[in-house]
Design an enzyme around this catalytic site. Structure first.
Site, PDB file in Angstrom:
ATOM      1  N   LYS A 118       0.837  -1.200   0.000  1.00 39.99           N
ATOM      2  CA  LYS A 118       0.000   0.000   0.000  1.00 39.99           C
ATOM      3  C   LYS A 118       0.874   1.253   0.000  1.00 39.99           C
ATOM      4  O   LYS A 118       0.665   2.170  -0.773  1.00 39.99           O
ATOM      5  CB  LYS A 118      -0.922  -0.030   1.224  1.00 39.99           C
ATOM      6  N   GLU A 148      10.598  -4.606   4.609  1.00 35.08           N
ATOM      7  CA  GLU A 148      10.717  -6.013   4.204  1.00 35.08           C
ATOM      8  C   GLU A 148      10.403  -6.166   2.714  1.00 35.08           C
ATOM      9  O   GLU A 148      11.121  -6.820   1.960  1.00 35.08           O
ATOM     10  CB  GLU A 148       9.730  -6.893   4.990  1.00 35.08           C
ATOM     11  N   GLY A 178      -4.788  -1.693   4.963  1.00 37.70           N
ATOM     12  CA  GLY A 178      -3.986  -2.831   4.489  1.00 37.70           C
ATOM     13  C   GLY A 178      -4.676  -4.164   4.719  1.00 37.70           C
ATOM     14  O   GLY A 178      -4.754  -5.008   3.819  1.00 37.70           O
ATOM     15  N   ARG A 179      -5.215  -4.375   5.929  1.00 34.56           N
ATOM     16  CA  ARG A 179      -5.827  -5.677   6.235  1.00 34.56           C
ATOM     17  C   ARG A 179      -7.225  -5.823   5.653  1.00 34.56           C
ATOM     18  O   ARG A 179      -7.878  -6.840   5.854  1.00 34.56           O
ATOM     19  CB  ARG A 179      -5.807  -5.920   7.747  1.00 34.56           C
ATOM     20  N   GLU A 211      -4.758  -6.811  14.807  1.00 40.73           N
ATOM     21  CA  GLU A 211      -4.221  -5.501  14.415  1.00 40.73           C
ATOM     22  C   GLU A 211      -5.344  -4.457  14.483  1.00 40.73           C
ATOM     23  O   GLU A 211      -5.096  -3.284  14.772  1.00 40.73           O
ATOM     24  CB  GLU A 211      -3.604  -5.544  13.003  1.00 40.73           C
ATOM     25  N   HIS A 216      -5.432 -33.440  17.284  1.00 40.60           N
ATOM     26  CA  HIS A 216      -4.313 -34.278  17.725  1.00 40.60           C
ATOM     27  C   HIS A 216      -3.171 -33.426  18.259  1.00 40.60           C
ATOM     28  O   HIS A 216      -2.029 -33.879  18.309  1.00 40.60           O
ATOM     29  CB  HIS A 216      -3.852 -35.172  16.566  1.00 40.60           C
ATOM     30  N   LYS A 270       9.486  -1.049  14.232  1.00 43.49           N
ATOM     31  CA  LYS A 270      10.066  -0.715  12.921  1.00 43.49           C
ATOM     32  C   LYS A 270      11.184   0.309  13.093  1.00 43.49           C
ATOM     33  O   LYS A 270      12.264   0.181  12.509  1.00 43.49           O
ATOM     34  CB  LYS A 270       9.001  -0.090  12.005  1.00 43.49           C
TER      35      LYS A 270
HETATM   36  O1  F6P Z   1       2.492  -3.978   9.878  1.00 45.50           O
HETATM   37  C1  F6P Z   1       1.819  -2.816   9.612  1.00 45.50           C
HETATM   38  C2  F6P Z   1       1.302  -2.748   8.223  1.00 45.50           C
HETATM   39  O2  F6P Z   1       1.136  -1.403   7.958  1.00 45.50           O
HETATM   40  C3  F6P Z   1      -0.006  -3.510   7.990  1.00 45.50           C
HETATM   41  O3  F6P Z   1      -1.114  -2.849   8.476  1.00 45.50           O
HETATM   42  C4  F6P Z   1       0.035  -3.631   6.529  1.00 45.50           C
HETATM   43  O4  F6P Z   1      -0.914  -4.555   6.060  1.00 45.50           O
HETATM   44  C5  F6P Z   1       1.462  -4.053   6.308  1.00 45.50           C
HETATM   45  O5  F6P Z   1       2.194  -3.296   7.254  1.00 45.50           O
HETATM   46  C6  F6P Z   1       2.012  -3.854   4.936  1.00 45.50           C
HETATM   47  O6  F6P Z   1       1.975  -2.521   4.561  1.00 45.50           O
HETATM   48  P1  F6P Z   1       2.197  -2.094   3.052  1.00 45.50           P
HETATM   49  O7  F6P Z   1       1.077  -2.710   2.256  1.00 45.50           O
HETATM   50  O8  F6P Z   1       2.137  -0.605   3.046  1.00 45.50           O
HETATM   51  O9  F6P Z   1       3.518  -2.619   2.604  1.00 45.50           O
END
Ligand code: F6P
Length: 528
Positions: free
Chosen positions: A212, A218, A269-270, A355, A386, A495
């Protein structure tokens, strides 16, 4: 929206406390089934594409009526309507929350009718853009499906840019186009990307960089490594092999990506698997399948928007969550999908619920005097039986379980499905009934709560409805708790600190660090 009453300041809260003391604490569901021949129908109901049995839960009609009163006194309906109308209900980020507009499509109700859409100034202004992006994205998805050269689709993204599309691609495997492999790379741990890179060839791979913000470290690290690998392996035509799914079109272009599919900041995002973030799923199940997914979710949106609270499934579930968390004090809920395809659902729901509702202050930033999000966890049945079901049957804590089963399997192996369904029903029955004919270690206390969802089959429409049901349920409990379910400030500190620590790994500088972090950092020297 005018300021809402906090849940623990409402008359309903006080009445719930006293009802819990008098009837709730020792409520025995088995006795209530004896007393009330209508308990099953009273506490079960159909919503679009989902049947839910809530009757094995530790709740009586009076508690549910008081919870409805609580919802009304905290202004749930006005809050829901404000969200649906596009008001900035994500107040700490000053944003509207309108993922429902992404599925605001006229569609069939499954009985030959057509479902209405959300209308209003905000929706009317947003829809042309939503529709154009959806059309472009689905056209692109169909092109990739028809392109025999592309055999591997690698989604690079994390959190909401990974969990939703991954969960859905896995769930809808039986509907996916054969001949294409889907890979999801989320972790910055190079083992994950490395493992995928070993299986693919540049000329046959499409990378989807899903973020987003297009700043998540990452994802950016993985995307840069993938690009480097692509060029080092002799890959040509980067523009054809890299696509971005993002609200930050400029950053994607600066990365060198020419094909981008956007969405707006009113999609959290979620909550984004319905947006361009759903592209891997659209490639897997095609334009028609993706539209069916949106249609199922839209049907659930309409149910949430228009059904009276008493027969509104997301409302009943969200209020049950409040009842369990704040009155019974249950700290977790286990999700047990008795469907192999839903094996990533617990991970998806962890982000969606924890979240969203893992918050300790109200909308005004005041500390709360009551608990919020439970821990959500789980594994598919029958595997969980199990492993951790021992604790659920006989442990000291009560963990409400959510069973999910489908009527029609996607395979035709004889005997399997009946055995699977029998196990789901038996587990719910055993939790309820317990066993008192044997003492000591063999005693099962019973009266352990569960909810049971029955789905017709696992198809795009049903999955869309199920996920939207969970989204709205999380909204309901978050709304009653008076928190902002749409921000996630709690992920920021870690972060930032990681950015401070990373260079210290190289220099060994531990000044200003606490003794434990300093000691651990030294454990990684002189590796860096
Ligand atoms: O971990 C926080 C967060 O902002 C989530 O809410 C989001 O889904 C994820 O990181 C990834 O964010 P982006 O889509 O901006 O890379």
């Amino acid at each position: 929206m005018k300021q809402r009453l906090r849940c623990d300041e409402t008359p309903a809260w006080t009445q719930l406390l006293s009802h819990f003391d008098q009837h709730g604490r020792h409520f025995d569901v088995r006795a209530d089934f004896e007393r009330d021949p209508d308990r099953f129908s009273r506490f079960s109901q159909s919503a679009p594409h989902v049947f839910a049995d809530l009757s094995k839960n530790r709740i009586d009609a009076q508690a549910e009526a008081l919870l409805m009163q609580l919802a009304r006194e905290t202004g749930l309906e006005a809050h829901r309507d404000a969200m649906l109308a596009g008001e900035p209900v994500n107040s700490t980020e000053g944003r509207a929350v309108m993922h429902h507009l992404l599925r605001n499509q006229p569609c069939s109700d499954g009985q030959g009718g057509s479902l209405p859409v959300f209308r209003g100034a905000v929706a009317d202004a947003a829809m042309p853009d939503v529709n154009a992006t959806l059309r472009d994205m689905l056209t692109f998805a169909e092109r990739v499906r028809a392109d025999a050269q592309i055999t591997d689709i690698v989604n690079i993204g994390i959190g909401g840019s990974d969990l939703g599309p991954q969960m859905a691609v896995v769930a809808l495997q039986a509907h996916a186009l054969p001949g294409k492999r889907f890979h999801f790379v989320s972790n910055v741990d190079g083992d994950e990307l490395g493992e995928v890179l070993e299986q693919i060839k540049p000329a046959h791979t499409l990378f989807l960089v899903a973020s987003k913000t297009f700043t998540t470290r990452e994802t950016m690290t993985n995307a840069h490594s993938a690009r480097r690998w692509f060029l080092e392996q002799g890959g040509a035509d980067l523009a054809r092999h890299f696509v971005a799914l993002t609200t930050n079109l400029e950053a994607a272009q600066a990365f060198g990506i020419r094909t981008t599919f956007g969405f707006r900041d009113w999609v959290g995002g979620r909550y984004s698997m319905w947006s361009a973030i759903g592209l891997p799923l659209a490639i897997a199940i095609g334009a028609e399948g993706f539209r069916a997914l949106l249609g199922g979710a839209h049907a659930m949106d309409l149910h949430f928007a228009h059904t009276p609270l008493e027969r509104n499934l997301p409302v009943r579930l969200g209020l049950l969550d409040v009842w369990y968390r704040n009155f019974h004090g249950f700290a977790s809920r286990s999700v047990a999908p008795y469907h192999h395809g839903l094996r990533r659902l617990p991970a998806y729901l962890q982000q969606l619920e924890m979240e969203s509702n893992g918050k300790r202050v109200d909308l005004q930033g005041r500390a709360l005097g009551y608990s919020t999000s439970p821990v959500v966890w789980g594994e598919p049945g029958t595997n969980g039986q199990h492993a951790f079901f021992q604790m659920i049957h006989q442990g000291t804590d009560i963990v409400p379980v959510e069973f999910i089963a489908v009527r029609e399997p996607a395979h035709d192996l004889p005997g399997h499905h009946a055995q699977l369904v029998a196990n789901a029903l038996a587990q719910a029955q055993a939790l309820l009934q317990g066993r008192s004919d044997a003492g000591g270690h063999r005693h099962f206390p019973g009266n352990r709560p569960s909810t049971f969802f029955v789905l017709e089959r696992m198809d795009p429409t049903t999955l869309g409805a199920l996920v939207a049901l969970y989204e709205h349920r999380v909204f309901v409990s978050g709304s009653v708790w008076g928190i902002n379910s749409f921000d996630q400030w709690g992920v920021e500190l870690g972060k930032q600190l990681a950015q401070d620590i990373q260079p210290r790994l190289a220099t060994g500088d531990v000044r200003g660090l606490d003794a434990s972090t300093a000691g651990l950092l030294r454990q990684f020297r002189p590796r860096f």
